[in-house]
Each structure stands twice: as C-alpha cells, then as structure tokens.
Design an enzyme around this catalytic site. Structure first.
Site, PDB file in Angstrom:
ATOM      1  N   SER A   1      35.651  61.015  23.854  1.00  0.00           N
ATOM      2  CA  SER A   1      36.748  61.395  22.960  1.00  0.00           C
ATOM      3  C   SER A   1      37.292  60.158  22.267  1.00  0.00           C
ATOM      4  CB  SER A   1      37.865  62.049  23.784  1.00  0.00           C
ATOM      5  OG  SER A   1      39.046  62.184  23.014  1.00  0.00           O
TER       6      SER A   1
ATOM      7  N   TYR B   1      43.469  61.948  31.213  1.00  0.00           N
ATOM      8  CA  TYR B   1      42.333  62.370  30.384  1.00  0.00           C
ATOM      9  C   TYR B   1      41.775  61.180  29.601  1.00  0.00           C
ATOM     10  CZ  TYR B   1      39.858  64.755  26.560  1.00  0.00           C
ATOM     11  OH  TYR B   1      38.915  65.173  25.636  1.00  0.00           O
TER      12      TYR B   1
END
Length: 186
Positions: A78, A91
């Site tokens: 990401s 995350y």
C-alpha cells in the site's frame, strides 16, 4: 498451529488442478481505524500482523517448492508503507514489512530465477474501504491524491499482469505504485 494448514492446502489444490504453480499473488489484508495509537490493543495488533504479514510468509513458503525458474511472487502492499497513515498505524506498519519482505525474498530467490515484486496501490475502491471507514470519510476517499479520486481495481490489474508476465522478466525486488499520482520514494 504455525503455519496454518490453509496455505499448504491452497497451494496443493492449485497444483493438483493445474499441474504447476507459476504465479503467487499475496493479496490479503485487514485494517482498523484507530486515531489513538495507545488504543491499538494487542489482539488487534496480532490479528493485523497475522493476516497482513505472516500470511504472506506462509503462502510463499508453501508455494516455493512448486515454483520453477521464471515464476513470480507478487505482494500487495500500500501507499501507506511509504507515507504512513495516522489512523492506520498498525496497518501502515504491516505494509512497510511487506515491502521489506519483498526486497529480501527477491534477493534470496533471484539466483533461482524466481522474481519477487510488490504493488502498492493508493486509495482503491475495494470492499476493504467501506468495511474500514465511516461514511463521511468514505465519501472523500481519493480526494487527497493528485488525480482527485479513488482508483478502481482494474486500474491496478495491469501492474499484476505485467509483473506476472514475461514482459516483467527483468524486474525483481521492485514496487509499482498505482496511486493516483502520489510521488513516493524508498
């Protein structure tokens, strides 16, 4: 039990069905909004790392005995690996670990002719977004990127196809960034 039998079972079923395994795409994640870092509890931390990092390890370990020269492992990371996200600290940390995993495993497997790369999307409309963000934040998904919008999964798909194909045969240890124009380095 570590590793979970699921990784081995998935790989064995794939090889039984198709007779070989040329490409592994690690694409599983969970994220939980938490604006107060001190409130990320141990259970959430373990769960997030188990899915986002350990799962990638286990799948690659199960797949490698079946992969031959020319095979490709592609890890989904990401943009948060590069720029962080204040509401997604755990995350973002796992996404950074995935990039390091990609680079290290690439260095280990390059002599076997197996390529390892990553794709680090920006805001993309997937089921993960509405499962994570409240309505008002979801409505603004992608507004902050230079292109001013969230992307669609099909806008990432060509990155995976390229890295899996012969066209990507000279690429390993790298990360592609379909992220709406966000400039990242690292």
């Amino acid at each position: 039990m570590f590793p979970p039998p699921t990784a081995k079972e998935v790989v064995e079923k794939t090889v039984a069905e198709f007779g070989r395994l040329d490409v592994l795409v690690n694409n599983a994640a969970q994220q939980h909004m938490q604006t107060d870092f001190t409130k990320i509890d141990p259970a959430q931390l373990v769960s997030t790392f188990s899915i986002n990092v350990f799962g990638y390890f286990y799948m690659a370990q199960a797949a490698l005995p079946h992969m031959k020269e020319g095979a490709s492992i592609i890890n989904t990371s990401s943009v948060t690996a590069y720029k962080g996200s204040p509401g997604l600290v755990d995350y973002s940390s796992t996404k950074g670990a995935q990039i390091s995993f990609t680079r290290a495993l690439s260095n280990q497997l390059v002599s076997k002719g197996i390529r390892v790369n990553a794709v680090a999307p920006g805001p993309i409309w997937t089921p993960l977004q509405p499962a994570t963000f409240p309505g008002e934040k979801l409505e603004k998904l992608g507004d902050s990127v230079p292109m001013g919008r969230a992307g669609q999964p099909c806008e990432c798909a060509t990155c995976y196809v390229f890295l899996a194909s012969e066209d990507g045969s000279y690429v390993s240890g790298q990360t592609l960034h379909p992220n709406g124009g966000v400039v990242v380095s690292g």
